[in-house]
Design a protein around this motif. Sequence first.
Motif, PDB file in Angstrom:
ATOM      1  N   GLY A 193      63.691 -40.195   6.012  1.00 13.38           N
ATOM      2  CA  GLY A 193      65.036 -40.051   5.368  1.00 13.38           C
ATOM      3  C   GLY A 193      66.148 -39.939   6.215  1.00 13.38           C
ATOM      4  N   PHE A 194      67.168 -39.809   5.651  1.00  9.63           N
ATOM      5  CA  PHE A 194      68.456 -39.548   6.480  1.00  9.63           C
ATOM      6  C   PHE A 194      68.330 -38.271   7.239  1.00  9.63           C
ATOM      7  N   LEU A 195      67.962 -37.364   6.536  1.00 10.07           N
ATOM      8  CA  LEU A 195      67.733 -35.940   7.210  1.00 10.07           C
ATOM      9  C   LEU A 195      66.606 -35.877   8.223  1.00 10.07           C
ATOM     10  N   ASP A 196      65.956 -36.811   8.356  1.00  7.41           N
ATOM     11  CA  ASP A 196      64.886 -37.060   9.414  1.00  7.41           C
ATOM     12  C   ASP A 196      65.342 -37.877  10.770  1.00  7.41           C
ATOM     13  N   GLN A 197      66.451 -38.656  10.393  1.00  2.00           N
ATOM     14  CA  GLN A 197      66.719 -39.542  11.464  1.00  2.00           C
ATOM     15  C   GLN A 197      68.004 -38.763  12.205  1.00  2.00           C
ATOM     16  N   SER A 198      67.994 -39.058  13.681  1.00  2.00           N
ATOM     17  CA  SER A 198      68.993 -38.606  14.452  1.00  2.00           C
ATOM     18  C   SER A 198      70.270 -39.331  14.444  1.00  2.00           C
ATOM     19  N   VAL A 199      71.374 -38.741  15.053  1.00  2.00           N
ATOM     20  CA  VAL A 199      72.672 -39.603  15.096  1.00  2.00           C
ATOM     21  C   VAL A 199      72.578 -40.756  15.673  1.00  2.00           C
ATOM     22  N   ASP A 200      71.438 -40.656  16.856  1.00  2.00           N
ATOM     23  CA  ASP A 200      71.262 -42.046  17.671  1.00  2.00           C
ATOM     24  C   ASP A 200      70.482 -42.961  16.825  1.00  2.00           C
ATOM     25  N   ASP A 201      69.568 -42.715  16.039  1.00  2.00           N
ATOM     26  CA  ASP A 201      68.693 -43.376  15.087  1.00  2.00           C
ATOM     27  C   ASP A 201      69.809 -44.054  14.145  1.00  2.00           C
ATOM     28  N   VAL A 202      70.715 -43.490  13.575  1.00  2.00           N
ATOM     29  CA  VAL A 202      71.580 -43.952  12.499  1.00  2.00           C
ATOM     30  C   VAL A 202      72.546 -44.921  13.378  1.00  2.00           C
ATOM     31  N   SER A 203      72.923 -44.604  14.321  1.00  2.00           N
ATOM     32  CA  SER A 203      73.955 -45.599  15.138  1.00  2.00           C
ATOM     33  C   SER A 203      73.259 -46.748  15.505  1.00  2.00           C
ATOM     34  N   ARG A 204      71.972 -46.729  16.071  1.00  2.00           N
ATOM     35  CA  ARG A 204      71.069 -47.802  16.375  1.00  2.00           C
ATOM     36  C   ARG A 204      71.110 -48.874  15.368  1.00  2.00           C
ATOM     37  N   VAL A 205      70.771 -48.265  14.010  1.00  2.00           N
ATOM     38  CA  VAL A 205      70.442 -49.337  13.079  1.00  2.00           C
ATOM     39  C   VAL A 205      71.866 -49.777  12.577  1.00  2.00           C
ATOM     40  N   ILE A 206      73.008 -49.008  12.578  1.00  2.00           N
ATOM     41  CA  ILE A 206      74.268 -49.622  12.299  1.00  2.00           C
ATOM     42  C   ILE A 206      74.542 -50.739  13.399  1.00  2.00           C
ATOM     43  N   ASP A 207      74.438 -50.492  14.560  1.00  2.00           N
ATOM     44  CA  ASP A 207      74.834 -51.199  15.595  1.00  2.00           C
ATOM     45  C   ASP A 207      74.279 -52.723  15.374  1.00  2.00           C
ATOM     46  N   LEU A 208      72.905 -52.474  15.216  1.00  2.00           N
ATOM     47  CA  LEU A 208      72.145 -54.083  15.010  1.00  2.00           C
ATOM     48  C   LEU A 208      72.357 -54.584  13.684  1.00  2.00           C
ATOM     49  N   ASN A 209      72.380 -54.012  12.659  1.00  2.00           N
ATOM     50  CA  ASN A 209      72.212 -54.639  11.564  1.00  2.00           C
ATOM     51  C   ASN A 209      73.585 -54.917  11.064  1.00  2.00           C
ATOM     52  N   THR A 210      74.636 -54.294  11.133  1.00  2.00           N
ATOM     53  CA  THR A 210      76.027 -54.268  10.909  1.00  2.00           C
ATOM     54  C   THR A 210      77.128 -54.917  12.002  1.00  2.00           C
ATOM     55  N   THR A 211      77.111 -54.064  12.847  1.00  2.00           N
ATOM     56  CA  THR A 211      78.171 -54.480  14.083  1.00  2.00           C
ATOM     57  C   THR A 211      77.602 -55.891  14.802  1.00  2.00           C
ATOM     58  N   ALA A 212      76.383 -56.086  15.239  1.00  2.00           N
ATOM     59  CA  ALA A 212      76.159 -57.272  15.958  1.00  2.00           C
ATOM     60  C   ALA A 212      76.105 -58.444  15.008  1.00  2.00           C
ATOM     61  N   LEU A 213      75.747 -58.259  13.820  1.00  2.00           N
ATOM     62  CA  LEU A 213      75.796 -59.357  12.651  1.00  2.00           C
ATOM     63  C   LEU A 213      77.120 -59.965  12.344  1.00  2.00           C
TER      64      LEU A 213
END
Length: 259
Positions: free
Chosen positions: A96-116
Amino acid sequence: MSAQSAVLITGASTGIGAVYADRFAKRGHDLVLVARDRERMEALAARLRERDGVNVEILRADLTQRADLLQVEARLADDARIGVLVNNAGASAAGGFLDQSVDDVSRVIDLNTTALARLASAVAPRFAREGRGAIVNIASVVGLAPEFGMSVYGATKAFALFLSQGLHLELGPKGVYVQAVLPAATRTEIWASVGKDVNEIEGVMEVDDLVDAALVGFDRRETVTIPPLPDVQQWNDFDNARRAMMPNFAQSQPASRYR
């Protein structure tokens, strides 16, 4: 779309992207495959060239890396042969959100939203000038349901849906087709990447079935395609409820319930 237009597919080495490549090759489209795993793409490309006689190019890229992303953007902007973009590359993170590092969150956003969004932005002006083209964004039903407990992943997929709907309104009149595809649980490697056994999940759709259904929606020119949803009226009701609120947003004063 012309049968001669090429299709650029991100996340094309496996799963949904690889099946899209298979299906578009069967339709006679040349392909540009984009992913990190060159070896898998080479094997897929060799099979499709042999079976369908299409031209398959490989563009090895990590779309979370700026230099790689710029390379793919340039190809989309400049190569007039490409008439379809399938924005499929995506990632999730374990826990969940509390288990994910800042880098984890950034990686998902970078690929799923920014790249798209950047890839769509790179190709949309050319498509609009040409008066043709198609952008397929792979979203997810998770983007409609925070109850699934995948806060960051779901938020990125809600972005993909909203962007697709907005681009449909903006680009549709210019001859550009935009589709959002919303899978539910699908048998892909994303589950292993977040430490889950896909065999323990109920109602998992096979990738071939998912893509084949998505392509029925593509051929029908649906804006939103939800392959696992049995009753399309549920989506229509949901969308109509959203639209019904819109006239009530234009108020100079807060609603009485806040006074």
